[in-house]
Structure formats: C-alpha cells, structure tokens
Write a protein that holds these residues in place. Structure first.
Motif, short mmCIF file in Angstrom:
data_model
loop_
_atom_site.label_atom_id
_atom_site.label_comp_id
_atom_site.label_asym_id
_atom_site.label_seq_id
_atom_site.Cartn_x
_atom_site.Cartn_y
_atom_site.Cartn_z
N LEU A 115 34.87 38.31 41.14
CA LEU A 115 35.58 38.59 39.90
C LEU A 115 36.82 37.73 39.70
O LEU A 115 37.42 37.73 38.62
CB LEU A 115 35.95 40.08 39.84
N GLU A 150 31.29 36.61 28.18
CA GLU A 150 32.47 36.59 29.06
C GLU A 150 32.04 36.22 30.48
O GLU A 150 30.91 36.50 30.89
CB GLU A 150 33.12 37.97 29.07
N TYR A 151 32.96 35.60 31.20
CA TYR A 151 32.63 35.15 32.55
C TYR A 151 32.22 36.31 33.46
O TYR A 151 31.39 36.14 34.36
CB TYR A 151 33.81 34.42 33.17
N HIS A 152 32.79 37.48 33.23
CA HIS A 152 32.48 38.60 34.13
C HIS A 152 31.03 39.05 33.99
O HIS A 152 30.48 39.67 34.91
CB HIS A 152 33.43 39.78 33.90
N GLN A 184 29.22 36.88 36.37
CA GLN A 184 29.66 37.26 37.71
C GLN A 184 28.97 38.55 38.17
O GLN A 184 28.53 38.65 39.33
CB GLN A 184 31.19 37.43 37.72
#
Length: 344
Positions: free
Chosen positions: A27, A75-77, A80
């Motif tokens: 994260l 979103e990057y999360h 991830q």
C-alpha cells in the motif's frame, strides 16, 4: 494438541505475518520505491486508454487488464489490492501443498526475499504480473502429479511465449534439450554453447542485425546513469559471430558470478540467485533425485537471459516470475523430506 498440529499452526501464523507485511508494504510502494519501478505500469495505463498504440507487448498486456475489469484511471490501491489477492492465492496454494512450509528455515528465507520482490514488481499492473499469473500461478493449481504440473507449465510457457515474450520459447527449447540429456550433464556446456552459437548465427542471418545488439540498444543512453547501476555491458563490438559469443559469455558470467560489482543493488540479485542455488543443492543432495524439469528450465532461462537482459534488476524481476515453479520442486505435501531438520 499433537506435534503435527502445532507445526501446522505455527506455519500458518508465520504465513499471516508475511501476509501482513506484504499488505503494509504494497500500500506504500509508490512512496517507498523510485519512479523507475513504475515505468511499465505507466505505459500499460497509456495503452489501456488508447494513448499508446505502437507497442504490441504493452497493448496485449493492456487488453488482459481491460478484460478482467481494470481501467486506466483506477486508483493505485485497486491494482495493489489485486496484487495482494494474487499473493494470498499463491500462499494458500503453497500451504495446501505443504502445511508446514512456513516453519522450514530454507523456505522462509527464500519466501521472504521473494515477497519483497513481489511487492516491488507484482503489486501493479504490468507485464511481469501477467507473466506471474500465466506461467507461475495457474500451473501451481495443478498439483495432482509431477507430470501434470510439467505439462501445464509447458503449455503456459508456450502460450506466454507466443503471445508476449518470444524468448521464453527459446528457454523452453534449451530446457528440453538439457532435460533429455540430464544423465550426461558433462555435455551440458557443449550443448549450451552449440545452441547459443546457432541462435546468434540464425538471428543475424535472418534479421541482418546481431542479436546481441538487442541488449545494447536498450542500454544505449543508460551508461553511467544512476538508474542503471547494474547494467550489463558488452566487452566488444557485435560486428561478427566470435565477438557476439564473447559478449554472450561475458553477460552469462555477470549473471552468475559477481565479477562486476558497482552498486549495492547488485548484491540483492546475487543474494536472490544464490539462495535458489543453495536450496536447490541442499534439496538435491538430501533427496538423491534427478534434477527436475522445473530447475532445468530455470537454468535454461538464466542461459537465455544472457542474450537479452539489459541489467541485473531486470534479470531478477523476470526470474521472480518462476518462484511457483521453483517452490513446486521443493515441496511435496507432507511427504517432503528433502529439507527435514530445518524447522524453526
């Protein structure tokens, strides 16, 4: 509680610790790692949005992520969390195969190193994450027999090689040759050099360009860059067959032996490689079994990397894809005795 149940419980608890560590690190990768670690991710997002249409490799990877419901503006999360999900699925499959895996010291050692590589490379949309899914994760579900696993792995490598990275097919071809001559390992060096000379000669004849120039082209402009501290250079110009073979042998030596240490990052690569070598030797000596096809393929992959890999970081990233294949070799449910005595 019986001793066997205690060992299984302890193994599961250590797995949970690893999982928690991967979640926390994943994260925060964008804050921890340099921007160069996310170059592939940027180009794939560009391909997903249609902004990049000149690279087939990125386009095909982008199509996969669009197919499974990912979007270029996510979103990057999101990616991830997808990476963490892949880690969880693989780890649970490992536990299914060997419930005491995470209390075996050699396994913990190599799993810990690989987990860090996973966080860095496989918790984002990328060519290497896709390679891990196709070549690493999917075949690992086929645990019924060694033959079944090898067949599925081979099919996965062929599919990945045809669709995305052709040099995987070369690695597979070398592995087949070496595997069927494994009782005469003394001839392996002769076979390897013979195959490499043929590949170099054929590529040069067909394309009109030296195959060893592929790496040099990637490294052009990166020499002396702070972002290319583990770069693999050529010793001489690739203007004839002999010089190409010299540059190949030099690259292979760099991939195997720390003869050109210029940065701490290179030590990470050799630490990773020698951990695999060490656990392989220990397992082989303890079990007395023949060298399995999975390890032969890893050797062949390393041999092939000496042609194309521009630096040790890229080499390590691509080798990490093969972790499921490596672990399948060392684990055999509760029947695994090769590393007995190495529990915590």
């Amino acid at each position: 509680m019986q001793e066997k149940d205690i060992r299984r419980r302890d193994s599961f608890l250590i797995f949970l610790i690893f999982l928690l560590g991967v979640i926390v690190l994943s994260l925060f990768t964008r804050e921890i790692l340099p921007a160069k670690f996310f170059n592939d991710n940027y180009f794939i997002r560009q391909s997903m949005s249609g902004a990049l249409t000149m690279d087939k490799l990125y386009e095909r990877t982008a199509h996969f992520y669009l197919l499974i419901g990912m979007h270029p503006g996510d979103e990057y999360h999101i990616e991830q969390l997808f990476g963490i999900f892949l880690y969880l699925v693989f780890a649970l499959q490992v536990l299914r195969r060997d419930q005491t895996f995470f209390i075996r010291v050699p396994f913990i050692w190599i799993w810990g190193i690989w987990s860090l590589l996973f966080v860095a490379y496989f918790t984002q949309m990328g060519k290497d994450q896709l390679a891990f899914i196709i070549v690493g994760l999917i075949p690992f579900f086929f645990q019924t027999s060694k033959k079944q696993f090898v067949v599925v792995t081979t099919i996965s490598i062929i599919i990945y090689g045809i669709v995305l990275r052709t040099y995987w097919l070369l690695a597979l071809g070398i592995a087949v040759v070496l595997y069927f001559s494994k009782k005469k390992k003394v001839v392996w060096p002769i076979e390897i050099i013979g195959i490499i000379v043929i590949v170099i000669a054929l590529y040069t004849m067909i394309s009109g360009e030296p195959v060893m120039n592929i790496r040099d082209a990637v490294n052009l402009g990166r020499i002396d860059s702070v972002d290319a501290s583990s770069l693999i250079p050529s010793l001489v110009a690739n203007d004839n067959l002999v010089n190409q073979v010299i540059n190949y042998v030099y690259a292979l030596l760099i991939l195997i032996v720390p003869i050109k240490l210029t940065a701490v990052s290179q030590l990470v690569y050799y630490f990773w490689l020698y951990s695999i070598v060490g656990i392989s030797i220990k397992s082989k000596l303890a079990s007395g079994r023949n060298v399995p096809f999975q390890l032969v393929f890893f050797i062949s992959f390393l041999i092939t990397q000496a042609i194309f890999e521009p630096d040790l970081g890229s080499a390590m990233r691509h080798q990490a894809v093969l972790m499921p294949m490596i672990l399948w070799t060392f684990t055999d449910g509760n029947k695994q005795e090769a590393l007995k005595g190495g529990d915590l």
